[in-house]
Design a protein around this motif. Structure first.
Motif, PDB file in Angstrom:
ATOM      1  N   SER A  39       0.832  -1.203   0.000  1.00 15.89           N
ATOM      2  CA  SER A  39       0.000   0.000   0.000  1.00 15.89           C
ATOM      3  C   SER A  39       0.871   1.260   0.000  1.00 15.89           C
ATOM      4  N   GLU A  40       2.024   1.185   0.661  1.00 16.12           N
ATOM      5  CA  GLU A  40       2.958   2.314   0.672  1.00 16.12           C
ATOM      6  C   GLU A  40       3.535   2.546  -0.732  1.00 16.12           C
ATOM      7  N   ILE A  41       3.841   1.455  -1.439  1.00 14.89           N
ATOM      8  CA  ILE A  41       4.353   1.567  -2.813  1.00 14.89           C
ATOM      9  C   ILE A  41       3.307   2.217  -3.708  1.00 14.89           C
ATOM     10  N   LEU A  42       2.081   1.723  -3.643  1.00 17.32           N
ATOM     11  CA  LEU A  42       1.020   2.279  -4.490  1.00 17.32           C
ATOM     12  C   LEU A  42       0.769   3.748  -4.180  1.00 17.32           C
ATOM     13  N   LYS A  43       0.785   4.102  -2.899  1.00 15.03           N
ATOM     14  CA  LYS A  43       0.577   5.500  -2.506  1.00 15.03           C
ATOM     15  C   LYS A  43       1.716   6.375  -3.039  1.00 15.03           C
ATOM     16  N   SER A  44       2.948   5.895  -2.949  1.00 10.91           N
ATOM     17  CA  SER A  44       4.102   6.657  -3.446  1.00 10.91           C
ATOM     18  C   SER A  44       4.035   6.847  -4.959  1.00 10.91           C
ATOM     19  N   MET A  45       3.523   5.825  -5.661  1.00 12.65           N
ATOM     20  CA  MET A  45       3.426   5.917  -7.122  1.00 12.65           C
ATOM     21  C   MET A  45       2.323   6.880  -7.572  1.00 12.65           C
ATOM     22  N   GLU A  46       1.379   7.174  -6.701  1.00 11.70           N
ATOM     23  CA  GLU A  46       0.311   8.119  -7.023  1.00 11.70           C
ATOM     24  C   GLU A  46       0.757   9.565  -6.891  1.00 11.70           C
ATOM     25  N   ALA A  47       1.922   9.804  -6.301  1.00 13.61           N
ATOM     26  CA  ALA A  47       2.407  11.166  -6.101  1.00 13.61           C
ATOM     27  C   ALA A  47       2.549  11.887  -7.444  1.00 13.61           C
ATOM     28  N   GLU A  48       2.243  13.144  -7.437  1.00 10.34           N
ATOM     29  CA  GLU A  48       2.281  13.965  -8.653  1.00 10.34           C
ATOM     30  C   GLU A  48       3.658  13.972  -9.308  1.00 10.34           C
ATOM     31  N   ASP A  49       4.722  13.933  -8.518  1.00 11.92           N
ATOM     32  CA  ASP A  49       6.083  14.024  -9.069  1.00 11.92           C
ATOM     33  C   ASP A  49       6.718  12.657  -9.363  1.00 11.92           C
ATOM     34  N   PHE A  50       5.979  11.553  -9.203  1.00 15.74           N
ATOM     35  CA  PHE A  50       6.537  10.234  -9.467  1.00 15.74           C
ATOM     36  C   PHE A  50       6.727  10.027 -10.969  1.00 15.74           C
ATOM     37  N   ASP A  51       7.941   9.636 -11.360  1.00 14.51           N
ATOM     38  CA  ASP A  51       8.258   9.328 -12.756  1.00 14.51           C
ATOM     39  C   ASP A  51       8.911   7.952 -12.787  1.00 14.51           C
ATOM     40  N   ALA A 122      20.555 -14.739 -11.632  1.00 15.04           N
ATOM     41  CA  ALA A 122      20.465 -13.500 -10.864  1.00 15.04           C
ATOM     42  C   ALA A 122      19.113 -13.477 -10.147  1.00 15.04           C
ATOM     43  N   LYS A 123      18.921 -12.487  -9.302  1.00 11.73           N
ATOM     44  CA  LYS A 123      17.681 -12.380  -8.529  1.00 11.73           C
ATOM     45  C   LYS A 123      16.721 -11.412  -9.218  1.00 11.73           C
ATOM     46  N   ILE A 124      15.490 -11.868  -9.396  1.00 12.38           N
ATOM     47  CA  ILE A 124      14.452 -10.982  -9.923  1.00 12.38           C
ATOM     48  C   ILE A 124      13.899 -10.177  -8.760  1.00 12.38           C
ATOM     49  N   LEU A 125      13.843  -8.873  -8.935  1.00  8.99           N
ATOM     50  CA  LEU A 125      13.296  -7.979  -7.927  1.00  8.99           C
ATOM     51  C   LEU A 125      11.892  -7.552  -8.355  1.00  8.99           C
ATOM     52  N   ARG A 126      11.009  -7.430  -7.400  1.00  6.66           N
ATOM     53  CA  ARG A 126       9.648  -6.952  -7.699  1.00  6.66           C
ATOM     54  C   ARG A 126       9.689  -5.429  -7.697  1.00  6.66           C
ATOM     55  N   ALA A 127       9.381  -4.838  -8.854  1.00  7.09           N
ATOM     56  CA  ALA A 127       9.520  -3.392  -9.030  1.00  7.09           C
ATOM     57  C   ALA A 127       8.171  -2.719  -9.247  1.00  7.09           C
ATOM     58  N   ASP A 128       7.982  -1.561  -8.634  1.00 10.58           N
ATOM     59  CA  ASP A 128       6.760  -0.768  -8.791  1.00 10.58           C
ATOM     60  C   ASP A 128       5.507  -1.627  -8.643  1.00 10.58           C
ATOM     61  N   TYR A 129       5.534  -2.470  -7.625  1.00  6.97           N
ATOM     62  CA  TYR A 129       4.413  -3.303  -7.199  1.00  6.97           C
ATOM     63  C   TYR A 129       4.134  -4.495  -8.117  1.00  6.97           C
ATOM     64  N   ILE A 130       4.298  -4.339  -9.438  1.00  4.28           N
ATOM     65  CA  ILE A 130       3.834  -5.376 -10.354  1.00  4.28           C
ATOM     66  C   ILE A 130       4.859  -5.829 -11.395  1.00  4.28           C
ATOM     67  N   PHE A 131       5.950  -5.091 -11.588  1.00  8.13           N
ATOM     68  CA  PHE A 131       6.908  -5.403 -12.654  1.00  8.13           C
ATOM     69  C   PHE A 131       8.089  -6.219 -12.147  1.00  8.13           C
ATOM     70  N   ARG A 132       8.974  -6.607 -13.093  1.00 10.06           N
ATOM     71  CA  ARG A 132      10.195  -7.350 -12.773  1.00 10.06           C
ATOM     72  C   ARG A 132      11.394  -6.447 -13.022  1.00 10.06           C
ATOM     73  N   ALA A 133      12.404  -6.592 -12.180  1.00  6.04           N
ATOM     74  CA  ALA A 133      13.641  -5.830 -12.363  1.00  6.04           C
ATOM     75  C   ALA A 133      14.821  -6.712 -11.977  1.00  6.04           C
ATOM     76  N   VAL A 134      15.985  -6.355 -12.505  1.00  2.00           N
ATOM     77  CA  VAL A 134      17.214  -7.056 -12.149  1.00  2.00           C
ATOM     78  C   VAL A 134      18.325  -6.013 -12.065  1.00  2.00           C
ATOM     79  N   PHE A 135      19.196  -6.166 -11.070  1.00  6.73           N
ATOM     80  CA  PHE A 135      20.315  -5.248 -10.910  1.00  6.73           C
ATOM     81  C   PHE A 135      21.411  -5.587 -11.917  1.00  6.73           C
ATOM     82  N   LEU A 136      21.980  -4.560 -12.551  1.00  9.14           N
ATOM     83  CA  LEU A 136      23.065  -4.749 -13.511  1.00  9.14           C
ATOM     84  C   LEU A 136      24.220  -3.809 -13.197  1.00  9.14           C
TER      85      LEU A 136
END
Length: 182
Positions: A39-51, A122-136
């Motif tokens: 819920s904190e992630i979703l709230k942060s993503m709703e911020a006007e300045d989130f890109d 490598a480890k898959i990270l859960r990004a922006d609540y719903i996506f996949r990410a990996v560190f490079l």
């Protein structure tokens, strides 16, 4: 719809808009923040300045990303991700990283997906609540996502075991029949 990236391309009985401000399927981000509460992630993503092109919220601990200074990394550089092949069970991405960062794949994070970077798991990270990410790290990389659910392996093991048991039963049934004929 002003400022949203949507442009009206047809108006009549229905209105049709084109979105010129979409996220690519794979892109690189150099700033990350770890939030464990959805819920904190979703709230942060709703911020006007989130890109989402400049900051990614991870459901995981930052680990290597934090060590690499991702929190204070430059917002933009010329790092680039290009999808080389895409199928329902595999995605191959070529990435050129000018500095350490996260490759974000805007496909749904789901159990059963594995990722390798330059042939190493490598480890898959859960990004922006719903996506996949990996560190490079900095440099050129070959990133391969593959769908290999544990249920498939389990089903394969059970099927092969059942086939072997059936073949053994058939073998002994024919052996027993041959003895009775004598």
């Amino acid at each position: 719809v002003g400022g949203s990236g949507l442009k009206r391309v047809y108006g009549g009985e229905v209105d049709i808009y084109r979105n010129d401000d979409f996220l690519p399927r794979a892109f690189v981000v150099h700033r990350a923040e770890s939030l464990t509460d959805n819920s904190e992630i979703l709230k942060s993503m709703e911020a006007e300045d989130f890109d989402p092109r400049k900051l990614v919220y991870l459901n995981d601990e930052l680990g290597k990303a934090e060590e690499a200074g991702l929190l204070n990394a430059p917002v933009e550089d010329a790092s680039k991700a290009v999808i080389k092949s895409y199928s329902p069970n595999a995605v191959l991405i070529g990435v050129n990283m000018e500095s350490p960062g996260l490759l974000v794949l805007t496909d749904t994070y789901y159990p059963g997906w594995v990722v390798s970077v330059d042939g190493k798991e490598a480890k898959i990270l859960r990004a922006d609540y719903i996506f996949r990410a990996v560190f490079l790290e900095e440099g050129r990389h070959r990133v391969e996502y593959r769908y290999e659910p544990g249920s498939f392996r389990l089903g394969l093991i059970v099927s092969v075991s059942g086939l072997i048991a059936l073949l053994i039963l058939i073998y002994f049934a024919f052996q027993d029949k041959g003895r009775k004929a004598l």
